[in-house]
Design a protein around this motif. Structure first.
Motif, PDB file in Angstrom:
ATOM      1  N   ALA A  52      -3.126   1.138 -11.006  1.00  0.00           N
ATOM      2  CA  ALA A  52      -2.239   0.044 -10.616  1.00  0.00           C
ATOM      3  C   ALA A  52      -1.008  -0.030 -11.523  1.00  0.00           C
ATOM      4  O   ALA A  52       0.010  -0.599 -11.149  1.00  0.00           O
ATOM      5  N   GLN A  66      -8.235   1.046 -10.076  1.00  0.00           N
ATOM      6  CA  GLN A  66      -7.207   0.062 -10.405  1.00  0.00           C
ATOM      7  C   GLN A  66      -7.098  -0.122 -11.913  1.00  0.00           C
ATOM      8  O   GLN A  66      -6.004  -0.218 -12.459  1.00  0.00           O
ATOM      9  N   PRO A  80     -10.098  -0.918  -6.454  1.00  0.00           N
ATOM     10  CA  PRO A  80      -9.107  -1.882  -6.004  1.00  0.00           C
ATOM     11  C   PRO A  80      -9.154  -2.072  -4.497  1.00  0.00           C
ATOM     12  O   PRO A  80      -9.467  -1.146  -3.753  1.00  0.00           O
TER      13      PRO A  80
END
Length: 438
Positions: A52, A66, A80
């Motif tokens: 991310a 993530q 995620p």
């Protein structure tokens, strides 16, 4: 020398002489990670962490977390639910940043000129990464202050000196030819997309990003000015009456095949389960313990390991449809019940591609079937994808039996992927496919 990050959760060790990054150690998990940039040979990750926070998107078909896996930290978190992918750079026009420890600050007073990734051995070792990601500025617009050191390091990639933080050994920038300063992209924040790659022939990790990849340097810089082909293809399909779709396609090289040379002993089973749902393809569903292929996998090179999802392309040099290849295998099995024989099976890895889709209120035009780990395309009907196929080259066409393995870089299993495709208006799908036999 070593530098410990905030709260003592991780430390990084660097060479005290040249400040190249060597290892990182997690105090929470006890993991001791050698920086890939100092190693020899190709590097392909098993997974990405903290995706991310990425500055560069990877279209490599590899799982992307993530943040961290559950067993590497005390805060429980899963995969995620959605990561928005961006293929356009958004480096701030004016930067005011620092190294991780804060002892060195860097400011820019004008936008960057270009962005590059250098894959030469020197840059890999200095950064500890598979390549050096740099944002290029004119030297006059970059202001560096604090406890900064300079290493005069003339190299083949036109770096004359490396500036680093004396406290944490972080690379700040590289002084390149003329008045060009290559600032470490990791310091700047924002998405990073290179305008070109240098010394791509020396790479340890391949990138399917559709960017020009120079074998070494441009001609006007004393290089060969040769570009490497086959790593990526960028396709943009024009918007039609039924909506828009554009794709940045990473295409596996046609030569990405391998041969399993099997000594088929009398009375032995091959031990391969196959998928013939597409009559044109013979796909490996799995390799069974105790069989000839399992024995092959134990001793072969890693890149020649037979795995689920690989395609059986030919037997003893003879190609055919999926059912034809299975018939050939059955005949061989019968023959080998009488006498041992040497059998060569050629397998092909699937191509991985990424398609950015915007429905804009229109139908996607795909009939999908959710499987356990992916979504299979059962038919292509009138809609956005059919329009895209009409303008795309053959290598980029979305076909029946292609498999959707991720949405926005997230791998969450077939049922969840199918829900996201139905609910979302704009998203990025990752496809794996196999070239059809002529």
């Amino acid at each position: 020398s070593s530098f410990t990050k905030a709260k003592g959760h991780a430390s990084r060790s660097s060479c005290s002489q040249c400040h190249s990054h060597v290892v990182c150690t997690s105090q929470v998990s006890g993991v001791y990670a050698v920086c890939a940039g100092i190693l020899q040979g190709k590097f392909v990750p098993d997974f990405h962490i903290r995706y991310a926070e990425r500055m560069l998107p990877f279209h490599d078909g590899i799982p992307k977390l993530q943040d961290l896996p559950k067993d590497l930290k005390d805060v429980s978190t899963g995969m995620p639910s959605a990561i928005t992918s961006a293929c356009q750079p958004n480096i701030p026009s004016h930067v005011n940043t620092s190294c991780p420890c804060g002892a060195v600050r860097l400011q820019t007073t004008a936008p960057c000129s270009r962005r590059l990734m250098c894959h030469c051995q020197h840059c890999r070792k200095w950064t500890g990464c598979f390549a050096s990601a740099e944002v290029l500025y004119h030297r006059s617009v970059v202001q560096i202050s604090g406890d900064v050191g300079t290493l005069p390091k003339p190299t083949k990639c036109m770096v004359s000196a490396v500036q680093y933080c004396k406290k944490c050994s972080s690379i700040i920038c590289m002084d390149r030819s003329g008045d060009v300063c290559g600032v470490n992209a990791g310091l700047l924040g924002g998405r990073f997309v290179p305008d070109f790659h240098l010394f791509y022939a020396d790479r340890i990790t391949s990138l399917r990003d559709g960017r020009p990849k120079l074998k070494d340097l441009p001609g006007d810089a004393g290089g060969s000015d040769q570009y490497l082909e086959g790593d990526a293809l960028v396709v943009q399909a024009p918007v039609s009456a039924s909506g828009g779709a554009e794709a940045e396609i990473g295409v596996a090289c046609p030569s990405q095949t391998y041969v399993a040379s099997i000594d088929w002993e009398k009375g032995m089973e091959l031990g391969m389960a196959v998928d013939l749902s597409d009559e044109m393809l013979c796909l490996v569903l799995g390799v069974q313990d105790g069989g000839l292929l399992a024995r092959w996998n134990e001793t072969c090179a890693p890149e020649s390991t037979v795995k689920a999802g690989h395609r059986l392309k030919s037997i003893q040099g003879q190609t055919g449809t999926g059912s034809e290849l299975v018939r050939k295998l059955n005949i061989l099995a019968q023959d080998c019940q009488l006498a041992s024989d040497k059998v060569e099976l050629c397998f092909e890895l699937p191509a991985v591609s990424v398609l950015d889709v915007s429905k804009d209120g229109h139908e996607l035009g795909l009939e999908l079937e959710a499987k356990k780990d992916f979504v299979e395309i059962r038919s292509v009907k009138e809609g956005i994808i059919m329009d895209f196929n009409a303008h795309a080259p053959v290598s980029a066409v979305v076909n029946v039996s292609d498999r959707i393995t991720a949405i926005n870089g997230c791998v969450e299993g077939g049922p969840k992927l199918a829900e996201q495709i139905k609910a979302m208006d704009a998203f990025q799908i990752q496809l794996i496919s196999w070239p059809r036999m002529a």
